[in-house]
Design a protein around this motif. Sequence first.
Motif, PDB file in Angstrom:
ATOM      1  N   ARG A   1       3.493   8.264  91.621  1.00  0.00           N
ATOM      2  CA  ARG A   1       2.391   7.251  91.515  1.00  0.00           C
ATOM      3  C   ARG A   1       3.105   5.746  91.693  1.00  0.00           C
ATOM      4  O   ARG A   1       4.524   5.843  91.562  1.00  0.00           O
TER       5      ARG A   1
ATOM      6  N   GLU B   1      -3.263   1.987  84.184  1.00  0.00           N
ATOM      7  CA  GLU B   1      -3.099   3.253  84.815  1.00  0.00           C
ATOM      8  C   GLU B   1      -4.350   3.888  85.054  1.00  0.00           C
ATOM      9  O   GLU B   1      -4.546   4.693  85.883  1.00  0.00           O
TER      10      GLU B   1
ATOM     11  N   GLU C   1      -6.298   3.552  88.836  1.00  0.00           N
ATOM     12  CA  GLU C   1      -5.900   5.017  89.562  1.00  0.00           C
ATOM     13  C   GLU C   1      -6.014   5.278  90.874  1.00  0.00           C
ATOM     14  O   GLU C   1      -5.032   5.897  91.295  1.00  0.00           O
TER      15      GLU C   1
ATOM     16  N   ARG D   1      -2.257   6.461  92.452  1.00  0.00           N
ATOM     17  CA  ARG D   1      -2.331   7.915  92.420  1.00  0.00           C
ATOM     18  C   ARG D   1      -1.609   8.419  93.564  1.00  0.00           C
ATOM     19  O   ARG D   1      -1.013   9.496  93.627  1.00  0.00           O
TER      20      ARG D   1
ATOM     21  N   GLY E   1       1.995   6.669  95.602  1.00  0.00           N
ATOM     22  CA  GLY E   1       0.846   5.389  95.571  1.00  0.00           C
ATOM     23  C   GLY E   1       1.316   3.867  95.893  1.00  0.00           C
ATOM     24  O   GLY E   1       2.437   3.799  95.917  1.00  0.00           O
TER      25      GLY E   1
END
Length: 654
Positions: free
Chosen positions: A89, A228, A232, A236, A264
């Motif tokens: 992430r 978060e 996303e 992600r 990400g």
Amino acid sequence: MRRNNRRRSRSAEDAADFHDDDGKTRISRVNEGELDFYRRRAMRSSAVLLFFFAVIVARLWHLQMQRGEEYLKLAQNNRVRALDIAAPRGNILDRKGREIVTNRPAFNVVWAREGNRIDEALIKKVAAMLELDITELLARIRKMAGTPGHIPIRLAENLDWDKVALIENNRMELPGIRIEVAPQRVYHYGNLASHMIGYLGEISKDELKAAEPDFYRPGDMLGKMGLERLREKDLRGEKGRQYMEVNSLGFEQRNLKGLEPLPGNDLQLTIDVELQEVAEKMMTEAEYAGAAVAVEVNTGRILMIASSPVLDLSKFIGGISRKDWKEMLDNPRHPLINKTVQGQYPPASTYKIVTALAALAEGLVSPDSTVYCPGSYRFGNRTYRCWKKNGHGTVNLKSALAESCDVYFYHVGQRLGVNRIASYARHLGLGMKTGVEIEHEKSGLIPTSDWKLKRYGKPWQDGETLSIAIGQGFNLVTPLQLTMMTAAVANGGKLYRPSIIEMVRDSDGHVIEQFQVTELDHFTGQERNLRLIKDSLVDVVHGRRGTGRKAQLPGITVAGKTGTAQVVRLKQYKHLKEKDIPYNYRDHAWFTCFAPAEKPEIAVTVLVEHGLHGGAAAAPIAQAVMQKYFADRLPKTDTNGTESPSLSVPVVGD
């Protein structure tokens, strides 16, 4: 005898039909018709056979020529299995590039089953090695019931090195059990800004149904709260693929070439971790419940946004237990609520800024207009009291704000009326959502006469306006709203949308999103009145009788306003000292300010639930935040963590 003779005679005639005079065979007309019948039947049968043969040929041509590649891939998939590789992430950084949340490799135990049958002997052996409760492992397995057998089941996460080595050394005895390396979130500052940042959790069945079918699989982790969750798609990344060759029974044989995952995007926030740490540390050490917010006055960037108590993010990793969840729900300080945007409180005396501006703008008062405060105000059949029992004597606007005189604003509020006050409050951003990128933001409440009629079916009472004028009654605001109001007063009337995202960068460092200043409202034509109010707010902090003196900074002029929001007034507690009043019945404490007053840069608001007085409970926290912000501009003797001389000054009132 005759019958036999007839038969012989007929047979002879029939035989004669098959021979001509020359002794050659001939066919009668009757037998020629029968041959035509059989010939036609044979032709029809041949046509049917030819038709079915043509269909088969056409089908074979379709399968071979038109869909050959597709079936080739399907055939290959019978021996090649694709496994998803979780992408790291994106990182979350503060405004100066300091890492708040990053990743590290974590070792998980997964079971690569080939069907849905549960091998209890195998699971018992794994549970013993990992020192885990077998019922927990079985629950994880049953949770994956109905999913394809080739999708691994994660049995345990984040193993230490000893358990990893134990599993690896016993792999021959653990068919299908392997170690998976996956990225794990690392919170470098612990629970810092926990309500804003949020946490990850395993995707639920409902989330899986609503999610993108080509991306998420059972067992995947995704954002459950805060940034978060809201970011996303940015955080992600893109999964990688690991290709494994398997035999006819589906067991893995060897690794094939795969695709590496794509990390990400990184989020760089407007938050300053040093300011955030100061606010959260002070509120935690004092065991305060409440909120603290700091913003850039001229842009709307949020520099600090703290809700207390903070969330213990470690309890949410892997799913929070029922016991921990119940403890949070039963906690009287409500840690699950993000009080910066979800907490709605009466603004108390901080709302006098709105009342003062409305009165000046409407020409109902001037800087020299005075009111005599004897300590109470009689209106109708009720007496409205000032916080100072003996009264403030004769006060004008400046002294009324500095000393937070209630009686002055009772008079002003009565002349203004609730609707005019509400109009100016909305220009300053109260009673509506700010638009910040934080979950579950509340709009607060700025009442009007129409609102009450619609809500309660009753007309507005003039006496209710007196309570509204000093920030009580139906008034409700969030700490973030009040901070943006203070910033608008400080910058000359510009209301900005607050932001917590400075920029978004991809894994190669390219900026794909950049902060933009967004002006929501511009209160024009009030520059002179706003300057007068700003000068009055300076006296709140630096004046001899000001209520916010604990916010003083050496060499920096601070302008601010205190507030004490009445929660409930019960007669049975009147005889008690404030510290002896039960916690839930104590008043809330407000303090909002900006600095430097001459050229404002930062606005800070602090709300302490049941903190009694803003000047005593909230102002010191705001002072500490500003002290950290102006650290390089303060005398060196005041930046070493020692208490400022102003903190020893006794504070009375709000």
